[in-house]
Design a protein around this motif. Structure first.
Motif, PDB file in Angstrom:
ATOM      1  N   GLN A  77       0.833  -1.187   0.000  1.00 21.73           N
ATOM      2  CA  GLN A  77       0.000   0.000   0.000  1.00 21.73           C
ATOM      3  C   GLN A  77       0.872   1.242   0.000  1.00 21.73           C
ATOM      4  O   GLN A  77       1.840   1.334   0.772  1.00 21.73           O
ATOM      5  CB  GLN A  77      -0.891  -0.034   1.263  1.00 21.73           C
ATOM      6  CG  GLN A  77      -2.174   0.736   1.176  1.00 21.73           C
ATOM      7  CD  GLN A  77      -3.135   0.411   2.323  1.00 21.73           C
ATOM      8  OE1 GLN A  77      -3.003  -0.589   3.029  1.00 21.73           O
ATOM      9  NE2 GLN A  77      -4.119   1.269   2.510  1.00 21.73           N
TER      10      GLN A  77
ATOM     11  N   SER B  23      -3.495   0.567  -3.421  1.00 21.95           N
ATOM     12  CA  SER B  23      -3.125  -0.758  -2.931  1.00 21.95           C
ATOM     13  C   SER B  23      -2.785  -1.590  -4.142  1.00 21.95           C
ATOM     14  O   SER B  23      -3.591  -1.680  -5.069  1.00 21.95           O
ATOM     15  CB  SER B  23      -4.281  -1.397  -2.178  1.00 21.95           C
ATOM     16  OG  SER B  23      -4.473  -0.756  -0.967  1.00 21.95           O
TER      17      SER B  23
ATOM     18  N   PHE C 180       6.106  -0.284   7.626  1.00 12.39           N
ATOM     19  CA  PHE C 180       6.304   0.891   6.790  1.00 12.39           C
ATOM     20  C   PHE C 180       7.768   1.162   6.534  1.00 12.39           C
ATOM     21  O   PHE C 180       8.634   0.911   7.380  1.00 12.39           O
ATOM     22  CB  PHE C 180       5.712   2.123   7.484  1.00 12.39           C
ATOM     23  CG  PHE C 180       4.224   2.174   7.461  1.00 12.39           C
ATOM     24  CD1 PHE C 180       3.495   1.551   8.459  1.00 12.39           C
ATOM     25  CD2 PHE C 180       3.548   2.843   6.463  1.00 12.39           C
ATOM     26  CE1 PHE C 180       2.106   1.595   8.455  1.00 12.39           C
ATOM     27  CE2 PHE C 180       2.172   2.895   6.442  1.00 12.39           C
ATOM     28  CZ  PHE C 180       1.441   2.266   7.442  1.00 12.39           C
TER      29      PHE C 180
ATOM     30  N   TYR D 290      -6.181  -1.191  14.419  1.00 16.32           N
ATOM     31  CA  TYR D 290      -4.753  -1.121  14.739  1.00 16.32           C
ATOM     32  C   TYR D 290      -4.440   0.175  15.477  1.00 16.32           C
ATOM     33  O   TYR D 290      -5.102   1.191  15.274  1.00 16.32           O
ATOM     34  CB  TYR D 290      -3.913  -1.100  13.453  1.00 16.32           C
ATOM     35  CG  TYR D 290      -4.266  -2.138  12.416  1.00 16.32           C
ATOM     36  CD1 TYR D 290      -5.352  -1.960  11.563  1.00 16.32           C
ATOM     37  CD2 TYR D 290      -3.491  -3.285  12.257  1.00 16.32           C
ATOM     38  CE1 TYR D 290      -5.666  -2.902  10.600  1.00 16.32           C
ATOM     39  CE2 TYR D 290      -3.791  -4.223  11.287  1.00 16.32           C
ATOM     40  CZ  TYR D 290      -4.891  -4.025  10.468  1.00 16.32           C
ATOM     41  OH  TYR D 290      -5.196  -4.959   9.491  1.00 16.32           O
TER      42      TYR D 290
ATOM     43  N   TYR E 267      -0.885   2.530  15.895  1.00 20.64           N
ATOM     44  CA  TYR E 267       0.502   2.768  15.522  1.00 20.64           C
ATOM     45  C   TYR E 267       0.983   4.019  16.244  1.00 20.64           C
ATOM     46  O   TYR E 267       0.192   4.878  16.616  1.00 20.64           O
ATOM     47  CB  TYR E 267       0.625   3.062  14.024  1.00 20.64           C
ATOM     48  CG  TYR E 267       0.273   1.940  13.097  1.00 20.64           C
ATOM     49  CD1 TYR E 267      -1.039   1.742  12.659  1.00 20.64           C
ATOM     50  CD2 TYR E 267       1.259   1.075  12.603  1.00 20.64           C
ATOM     51  CE1 TYR E 267      -1.356   0.724  11.783  1.00 20.64           C
ATOM     52  CE2 TYR E 267       0.938   0.059  11.711  1.00 20.64           C
ATOM     53  CZ  TYR E 267      -0.372  -0.107  11.311  1.00 20.64           C
ATOM     54  OH  TYR E 267      -0.685  -1.115  10.432  1.00 20.64           O
TER      55      TYR E 267
ATOM     56  N   GLN F  81       4.073   7.106  15.500  1.00 23.10           N
ATOM     57  CA  GLN F  81       5.009   7.603  14.506  1.00 23.10           C
ATOM     58  C   GLN F  81       5.974   8.565  15.170  1.00 23.10           C
ATOM     59  O   GLN F  81       5.557   9.561  15.773  1.00 23.10           O
ATOM     60  CB  GLN F  81       4.289   8.304  13.358  1.00 23.10           C
ATOM     61  CG  GLN F  81       5.234   8.697  12.226  1.00 23.10           C
ATOM     62  CD  GLN F  81       4.504   9.315  11.056  1.00 23.10           C
ATOM     63  OE1 GLN F  81       3.511   9.993  11.211  1.00 23.10           O
ATOM     64  NE2 GLN F  81       5.006   9.069   9.846  1.00 23.10           N
TER      65      GLN F  81
ATOM     66  N   LEU G 229       6.385   4.651  11.100  1.00 23.09           N
ATOM     67  CA  LEU G 229       5.213   4.148  11.816  1.00 23.09           C
ATOM     68  C   LEU G 229       5.491   2.752  12.345  1.00 23.09           C
ATOM     69  O   LEU G 229       5.961   1.889  11.613  1.00 23.09           O
ATOM     70  CB  LEU G 229       4.017   4.078  10.862  1.00 23.09           C
ATOM     71  CG  LEU G 229       3.249   5.361  10.684  1.00 23.09           C
ATOM     72  CD1 LEU G 229       2.751   5.504   9.272  1.00 23.09           C
ATOM     73  CD2 LEU G 229       2.086   5.414  11.655  1.00 23.09           C
TER      74      LEU G 229
ATOM     75  N   LEU H 259       3.828  -0.546  14.669  1.00 27.21           N
ATOM     76  CA  LEU H 259       2.595  -1.157  15.147  1.00 27.21           C
ATOM     77  C   LEU H 259       2.669  -1.466  16.631  1.00 27.21           C
ATOM     78  O   LEU H 259       3.570  -2.173  17.086  1.00 27.21           O
ATOM     79  CB  LEU H 259       2.324  -2.438  14.361  1.00 27.21           C
ATOM     80  CG  LEU H 259       1.068  -3.224  14.742  1.00 27.21           C
ATOM     81  CD1 LEU H 259      -0.195  -2.425  14.400  1.00 27.21           C
ATOM     82  CD2 LEU H 259       1.040  -4.570  14.007  1.00 27.21           C
TER      83      LEU H 259
ATOM     84  N   PHE I 177      -1.555   6.900  15.628  1.00 22.67           N
ATOM     85  CA  PHE I 177      -2.534   6.700  14.563  1.00 22.67           C
ATOM     86  C   PHE I 177      -3.305   5.415  14.800  1.00 22.67           C
ATOM     87  O   PHE I 177      -2.736   4.379  15.154  1.00 22.67           O
ATOM     88  CB  PHE I 177      -1.838   6.600  13.196  1.00 22.67           C
ATOM     89  CG  PHE I 177      -1.328   7.900  12.666  1.00 22.67           C
ATOM     90  CD1 PHE I 177      -0.011   8.265  12.858  1.00 22.67           C
ATOM     91  CD2 PHE I 177      -2.174   8.755  11.965  1.00 22.67           C
ATOM     92  CE1 PHE I 177       0.473   9.469  12.370  1.00 22.67           C
ATOM     93  CE2 PHE I 177      -1.698   9.963  11.469  1.00 22.67           C
ATOM     94  CZ  PHE I 177      -0.374  10.321  11.678  1.00 22.67           C
TER      95      PHE I 177
ATOM     96  N   GLU J  84      -7.324  -3.017   2.359  1.00 24.40           N
ATOM     97  CA  GLU J  84      -6.520  -1.843   2.665  1.00 24.40           C
ATOM     98  C   GLU J  84      -6.729  -1.421   4.104  1.00 24.40           C
ATOM     99  O   GLU J  84      -7.747  -1.745   4.709  1.00 24.40           O
ATOM    100  CB  GLU J  84      -6.964  -0.666   1.785  1.00 24.40           C
ATOM    101  CG  GLU J  84      -6.800  -0.864   0.321  1.00 24.40           C
ATOM    102  CD  GLU J  84      -7.312   0.335  -0.445  1.00 24.40           C
ATOM    103  OE1 GLU J  84      -7.723   0.149  -1.602  1.00 24.40           O
ATOM    104  OE2 GLU J  84      -7.305   1.464   0.098  1.00 24.40           O
ATOM    105  N   GLN J  85      -5.776  -0.664   4.620  1.00 25.59           N
ATOM    106  CA  GLN J  85      -5.940  -0.066   5.935  1.00 25.59           C
ATOM    107  C   GLN J  85      -6.291   1.403   5.760  1.00 25.59           C
ATOM    108  O   GLN J  85      -5.678   2.110   4.964  1.00 25.59           O
ATOM    109  CB  GLN J  85      -4.673  -0.210   6.774  1.00 25.59           C
ATOM    110  CG  GLN J  85      -4.413  -1.654   7.187  1.00 25.59           C
ATOM    111  CD  GLN J  85      -3.326  -1.801   8.213  1.00 25.59           C
ATOM    112  OE1 GLN J  85      -2.989  -0.871   8.949  1.00 25.59           O
ATOM    113  NE2 GLN J  85      -2.749  -2.996   8.294  1.00 25.59           N
TER     114      GLN J  85
ATOM    115  N   PHE K   9      -6.698   5.034   7.744  1.00 25.45           N
ATOM    116  CA  PHE K   9      -6.112   5.677   8.913  1.00 25.45           C
ATOM    117  C   PHE K   9      -6.940   6.850   9.410  1.00 25.45           C
ATOM    118  O   PHE K   9      -7.571   7.575   8.620  1.00 25.45           O
ATOM    119  CB  PHE K   9      -4.694   6.161   8.593  1.00 25.45           C
ATOM    120  CG  PHE K   9      -3.684   5.051   8.644  1.00 25.45           C
ATOM    121  CD1 PHE K   9      -3.604   4.107   7.635  1.00 25.45           C
ATOM    122  CD2 PHE K   9      -2.823   4.929   9.726  1.00 25.45           C
ATOM    123  CE1 PHE K   9      -2.684   3.066   7.684  1.00 25.45           C
ATOM    124  CE2 PHE K   9      -1.896   3.898   9.794  1.00 25.45           C
ATOM    125  CZ  PHE K   9      -1.843   2.969   8.775  1.00 25.45           C
TER     126      PHE K   9
ATOM    127  N   PRO L  92      -6.922  10.576  11.718  1.00 29.00           N
ATOM    128  CA  PRO L  92      -6.123  11.798  11.565  1.00 29.00           C
ATOM    129  C   PRO L  92      -4.939  11.897  12.529  1.00 29.00           C
ATOM    130  O   PRO L  92      -4.102  12.769  12.384  1.00 29.00           O
ATOM    131  CB  PRO L  92      -7.127  12.920  11.844  1.00 29.00           C
ATOM    132  CG  PRO L  92      -8.131  12.289  12.738  1.00 29.00           C
ATOM    133  CD  PRO L  92      -8.229  10.857  12.329  1.00 29.00           C
TER     134      PRO L  92
END
Lengths: 107, 114
Positions: free
Chosen positions: A33, A48, A97, B33, B35, B37, B43, B45, B90, B102-103, B105, B107
């Motif tokens: 992604q 994605s 990431f 999830y 996370y 940052q 980022l 987990l 996040f 997809e993930q 997120f 704000p």
């Protein structure tokens, strides 16, 4: 070592130029992604693309799964494209990431 | 309009205080999830939740716990916050954990621990 590596770390472009961002990952991904993070910090999913080529607007992503790499091509860059682009490799729901490519586009 | 919300957006706490960060999603996503940052680290987990009361540690769970009592809400709790927990947090959600999910997120919450 880092599981997801992005290059370049930063990129400066004149408006209208194209950008090519790279993402290499150390092991197989079930999902790949690309995200955009604005200077203000918000994260938006762009594409994605676990394999093959995918287009949306001015963005094209190509992922070659067996070579463990993905690219994001931004055509005709605009000043509003400035920000950080993150690549996320997903295995069984867990995203790892890269550290991102910081893009600056000048008018 | 699919959305992940986070509250509060900004929070300042003193070392040793308890912190509660809340996350909501309106997409009936199974998986959620948390996370954090940090500059130079990207980022990371903290926790993943596969559904109500089904939580699993991520890469950096130490100092955190989570609660998921309803599918649409996922909380991150810091008992006795430490200064090194200053970060941007996040929350994300996805339909499940397989391809091609997809993930999405939220704000982010900027937490400062003094």
């Amino acid at each position: 070592g880092q599981q997801v590596q992005q290059s370049p770390a930063s990129l400066v472009l004149q408006e209208g130029e194209n950008a090519e961002l790279q993402c290499n990952f150390s092991s197989t991904a079930t999902q790949l992604q690309w995200f955009y993070q604005s200077p203000g910090g918000s994260l938006v999913s762009l594409l994605s693309n676990p394999s093959g080529t995918k287009h949306t607007g001015r963005l094209t992503s190509t992922t070659v799964t067996k070579e463990r790499r993905s690219s994001l091509h931004i055509s005709s860059s605009q000043t509003t494209d400035s920000g950080t682009y993150l690549c996320g490799r997903q295995v069984v729901g867990q995203l790892t990431f890269g550290r991102g490519t910081r893009l600056q586009v000048y008018a | 309009d699919m959305k992940v919300t986070q509250m509060p957006r900004y929070l300042i706490k003193r070392m040793g205080e308890n912190v509660l960060l809340e996350c909501g999603q309106d997409m009936s996503h199974e998986t959620m999830y948390w996370y954090r940052q940090d500059p130079g680290l990207g980022l990371q987990l903290i926790y993943i939740s596969y559904d109500v009361d089904s939580n699993s540690e991520g890469d950096i769970p130490k100092g955190y716990r989570v609660s998921r009592k309803k599918r649409e809400h996922f909380s991150l709790i810091l008992d006795s916050a430490k200064t090194n927990q200053t970060s941007v947090y996040f929350c994300a959600s996805s339909l499940g954990t397989g391809v091609p999910y997809e993930q999405y997120f939220g704000p982010g919450t900027r937490l400062t621990v003094l």
